[in-house]
Design an enzyme around this catalytic site. Structure first.
Site, mmCIF file in Angstrom:
data_model
loop_
_atom_site.group_PDB
_atom_site.id
_atom_site.type_symbol
_atom_site.label_atom_id
_atom_site.label_comp_id
_atom_site.label_asym_id
_atom_site.label_seq_id
_atom_site.Cartn_x
_atom_site.Cartn_y
_atom_site.Cartn_z
ATOM 1 N N THR A 51 16.287 -36.199 -18.969
ATOM 2 C CA THR A 51 15.616 -35.267 -18.066
ATOM 3 C C THR A 51 16.112 -33.858 -18.351
ATOM 4 O OG1 THR A 51 17.305 -35.378 -16.328
ATOM 5 C CG2 THR A 51 15.542 -37.043 -16.258
ATOM 6 N N LYS B 75 28.532 -39.265 -5.937
ATOM 7 C CA LYS B 75 27.768 -40.477 -6.214
ATOM 8 C C LYS B 75 28.467 -41.719 -5.649
ATOM 9 C CE LYS B 75 24.337 -38.406 -8.118
ATOM 10 N NZ LYS B 75 23.003 -38.389 -7.482
ATOM 11 N N ASP C 104 10.778 -30.295 -2.776
ATOM 12 C CA ASP C 104 11.596 -29.705 -3.835
ATOM 13 C C ASP C 104 11.651 -28.201 -3.620
ATOM 14 O OD1 ASP C 104 12.786 -29.089 -6.428
ATOM 15 O OD2 ASP C 104 11.965 -30.992 -7.140
ATOM 16 N N TYR D 37 30.744 -34.506 -9.241
ATOM 17 C CA TYR D 37 29.544 -35.333 -9.319
ATOM 18 C C TYR D 37 29.876 -36.794 -9.018
ATOM 19 C CZ TYR D 37 25.285 -37.367 -11.383
ATOM 20 O OH TYR D 37 24.117 -38.061 -11.598
ATOM 21 N N ASP E 89 14.732 -27.617 0.979
ATOM 22 C CA ASP E 89 16.138 -27.526 0.588
ATOM 23 C C ASP E 89 16.882 -28.674 1.258
ATOM 24 O OD1 ASP E 89 18.831 -26.992 0.263
ATOM 25 O OD2 ASP E 89 18.762 -24.980 1.130
ATOM 26 N N VAL E 90 17.328 -29.655 0.464
ATOM 27 C CA VAL E 90 17.914 -30.867 1.045
ATOM 28 C C VAL E 90 19.219 -30.604 1.779
ATOM 29 C CG1 VAL E 90 16.840 -32.408 -0.627
ATOM 30 C CG2 VAL E 90 19.121 -31.482 -1.113
#
Length: 251
Positions: free
Chosen positions: A187, A156, A37, A152, A60-61
């Site tokens: 969350t 997805k 993360d 988004y 960092d993805v």
């Protein structure tokens, strides 16, 4: 206890929210976990809480070199990775005609590019060992659209599609790839877009009349990471309190 004994996992976005719940559940079932993360303070705190079975690595993805580093760190710390949870993601609202292009590109870079890079980074190790499980976090917005979420939703849907393509490519190599599609989950990421009011409104739209919690999601990840799901690949599994059991007229 022990359902994930011998599993060595990377969980991206693992410092908080759903990722933290997944990391906790994995360790509780006997896995060794690298919490990956950008949130260093939260990640280090969680790793300390989980003890010797967990380590934190800043990651960092969206960065290819960072993926190389986290895979190498995992191998040096615990051994070859055999479970990858591509959980990291961001949520941004914006209508198509007003959304800033830089913000759109950021959502694509983290959600879609990050998932692709993650799969690509672990596949060589998993192919060599002829076994592995990759679990990609999509969303109910990867099953149907939602207004003001074109970026988004697009990512997805892309994750859902990449999951199926990867499952076809890798099945003969002993590598399973599945996608998880949560509904509205309580969350920090979702609360920043409306707080308690958003949670209450979301609950009113769910057949079970509540929003989900990270702890509602984590058991599915345990199952997909475990050998119990040895004949499950290319699947898309909704955990949404019944939201996708219906349809809507109009919009």
């Amino acid at each position: 206890m022990g359902r994930l004994a011998g599993k060595i996992a990377i969980v991206t976005g693992g410092a908080q929210g759903q990722g933290a719940a997944i990391a906790r559940a994995f360790v509780a079932e006997g896995a060794q976990v690298v919490i990956a993360d950008i949130a260093e303070e939260s990640g280090e705190k969680l790793a300390a809480e989980l003890g010797d079975a967990a380590r934190f690595q800043r990651h960092d993805v969206s960065d290819e070199a960072s993926w190389t580093s986290v895979v190498e760190f995992t191998a040096a710390t615990f051994g070859d990775v055999n479970v990858l949870v591509n959980n990291a993601g961001i949520l941004r609202f914006g209508e198509i005609h007003t959304m800033d292009l830089d913000e759109f590109d950021l959502v694509v870079r983290i959600n879609q590019r990050g998932t692709f890079l993650g799969m690509r980074a672990v596949v060589p190790t998993m192919r060599r060992n002829k076994q592995g499980s990759i679990v990609n976090a999509s969303s109910v917005e990867g099953l149907a659209g939602m207004g003001s979420l074109a970026a988004y939703t697009g990512t997805k849907f892309a994750i859902r599609g990449m999951t199926k393509a990867a499952a076809l490519e890798l099945g003969s190599r002993g590598i399973r790839v599945n996608s998880v599609h949560p509904g509205m989950i309580d969350t920090g990421m979702t609360r920043e877009h409306g707080g308690d009011a958003a949670m209450e409104y979301g609950a009113s739209k769910v057949p079970m009349r509540r929003v989900g919690t990270p702890e509602d999601i984590a058991p599915l990840y345990v199952y997909l990471a475990s050998d119990e799901s040895g004949y499950v690949t290319g699947a898309e599994i909704a955990v949404d309190g019944g939201v996708t059991a219906t349809h809507a007229f109009g919009g």
